[in-house]
Design a protein around this motif. Structure first.
Motif, PDB file in Angstrom:
ATOM      1  N   ILE A 140       0.894  -1.314   0.007  1.00  0.00           N
ATOM      2  CA  ILE A 140       0.019   0.037   0.051  1.00  0.00           C
ATOM      3  C   ILE A 140       0.811   1.308  -0.007  1.00  0.00           C
ATOM      4  N   ARG A 157       0.908   3.801  -3.009  1.00  0.00           N
ATOM      5  CA  ARG A 157       0.235   5.174  -2.678  1.00  0.00           C
ATOM      6  C   ARG A 157       1.647   6.308  -2.996  1.00  0.00           C
ATOM      7  N   TYR A 158       2.537   6.264  -2.356  1.00  0.00           N
ATOM      8  CA  TYR A 158       3.558   7.095  -2.549  1.00  0.00           C
ATOM      9  C   TYR A 158       4.599   7.067  -3.494  1.00  0.00           C
ATOM     10  N   ASP A 208       2.035   6.993  -6.789  1.00  0.00           N
ATOM     11  CA  ASP A 208       1.373   7.953  -6.682  1.00  0.00           C
ATOM     12  C   ASP A 208      -0.509   7.672  -7.102  1.00  0.00           C
ATOM     13  N   LYS A 222      -4.324   6.721  -6.033  1.00  0.00           N
ATOM     14  CA  LYS A 222      -5.398   7.003  -5.209  1.00  0.00           C
ATOM     15  C   LYS A 222      -5.897   5.892  -4.486  1.00  0.00           C
ATOM     16  N   ILE A 223      -6.312   6.056  -3.357  1.00  0.00           N
ATOM     17  CA  ILE A 223      -6.942   4.989  -2.597  1.00  0.00           C
ATOM     18  C   ILE A 223      -7.866   4.218  -3.158  1.00  0.00           C
ATOM     19  N   ILE A 262      -5.918   1.973  -5.548  1.00  0.00           N
ATOM     20  CA  ILE A 262      -5.228   0.702  -4.605  1.00  0.00           C
ATOM     21  C   ILE A 262      -6.165  -0.141  -4.243  1.00  0.00           C
ATOM     22  N   SER A 263      -7.434   0.240  -3.967  1.00  0.00           N
ATOM     23  CA  SER A 263      -8.613  -0.714  -3.604  1.00  0.00           C
ATOM     24  C   SER A 263      -8.975  -1.499  -4.658  1.00  0.00           C
ATOM     25  N   GLU A 270     -11.998   0.267   0.162  1.00  0.00           N
ATOM     26  CA  GLU A 270     -11.306   1.500   0.371  1.00  0.00           C
ATOM     27  C   GLU A 270     -11.047   1.807   2.146  1.00  0.00           C
ATOM     28  N   ILE A 282      -8.031  -0.135   2.995  1.00  0.00           N
ATOM     29  CA  ILE A 282      -6.864   0.380   2.373  1.00  0.00           C
ATOM     30  C   ILE A 282      -6.269   1.702   3.215  1.00  0.00           C
ATOM     31  N   LYS A 283      -7.291   2.518   3.451  1.00  0.00           N
ATOM     32  CA  LYS A 283      -7.255   3.557   4.422  1.00  0.00           C
ATOM     33  C   LYS A 283      -6.428   3.156   5.614  1.00  0.00           C
ATOM     34  N   LEU A 324      -2.947   2.129   5.400  1.00  0.00           N
ATOM     35  CA  LEU A 324      -2.214   3.079   5.051  1.00  0.00           C
ATOM     36  C   LEU A 324      -1.855   3.976   6.460  1.00  0.00           C
TER      37      LEU A 324
END
Length: 168
Positions: A121, A125-126, A129, A131-132, A135-136, A143, A146-147, A150
């Motif tokens: 994750i 994400r980083y 680059d 978005k959530i 990634i989901s 989501e 994932i949040k 993160l």
């Protein structure tokens, strides 16, 4: 020879351009799974073949990135299963890519020490680059999951003082 509609040609062009522009990121992402240069190249090659074979399943050009990364992820998992290997995602990220802009931070080691479910994750994400929501889609998780992962990963990094550079 099959004639393609204008929309299909646009979609194929967009996909091909995305692959060319993001080939290094796709390779790094595959490497996080297989941890081997040759296997990562095989994964990317196989994924590109799958992408081009299944281009009709891409419903919206705006979703190219998560769609392609999901195919690369699934291809990498298939490769691991096929080769009957037990590999955890992203153990040796510092060997996969040299991030010159982060050379003053021991970011490679910090991310490498995270549990697997958090590493991927953070990378998506980083480093990629994403978005959530993307990634989901890639990881087939909610989501909110994932949040949560993160924030937990960032908390682990902060607690281990890897993020102190950001506090200064």
């Amino acid at each position: 020879m099959k004639l393609l509609s204008l929309a299909a040609r646009k979609k194929e062009k967009a996909v091909r351009e995305f692959i060319v522009e993001n080939r290094e990121s796709l390779y790094r992402f595959a490497y996080t799974y297989v941890k081997n240069e040759h296997d990562a190249l095989d994964v990317v090659h196989d994924a590109i073949c799958r992408i081009l074979d299944n281009i009709d399943s891409l419903n919206d050009i705006e979703n190219i990135k998560p769609w392609i990364y999901k195919i690369v992820s699934n291809t990498a998992i298939d490769n691991i299963r096929k080769n009957n290997k037990y590999i955890t995602a992203v153990d040796n990220i510092e060997e996969s890519v040299e991030y010159d802009k982060y050379k003053d931070i021991d970011l490679h080691r910090a991310v490498g020490e995270l549990p697997d479910k958090y590493k991927i994750i953070i990378i998506l994400r980083y480093f990629e680059d994403m978005k959530i929501s993307e990634i989901s889609d890639i990881l087939d998780e909610n989501e909110s999951t994932i949040k949560t992962r993160l924030y937990k990963a960032l908390s682990i990094l902060r607690n281990n003082n890897y993020m102190k550079i950001y506090k200064e």
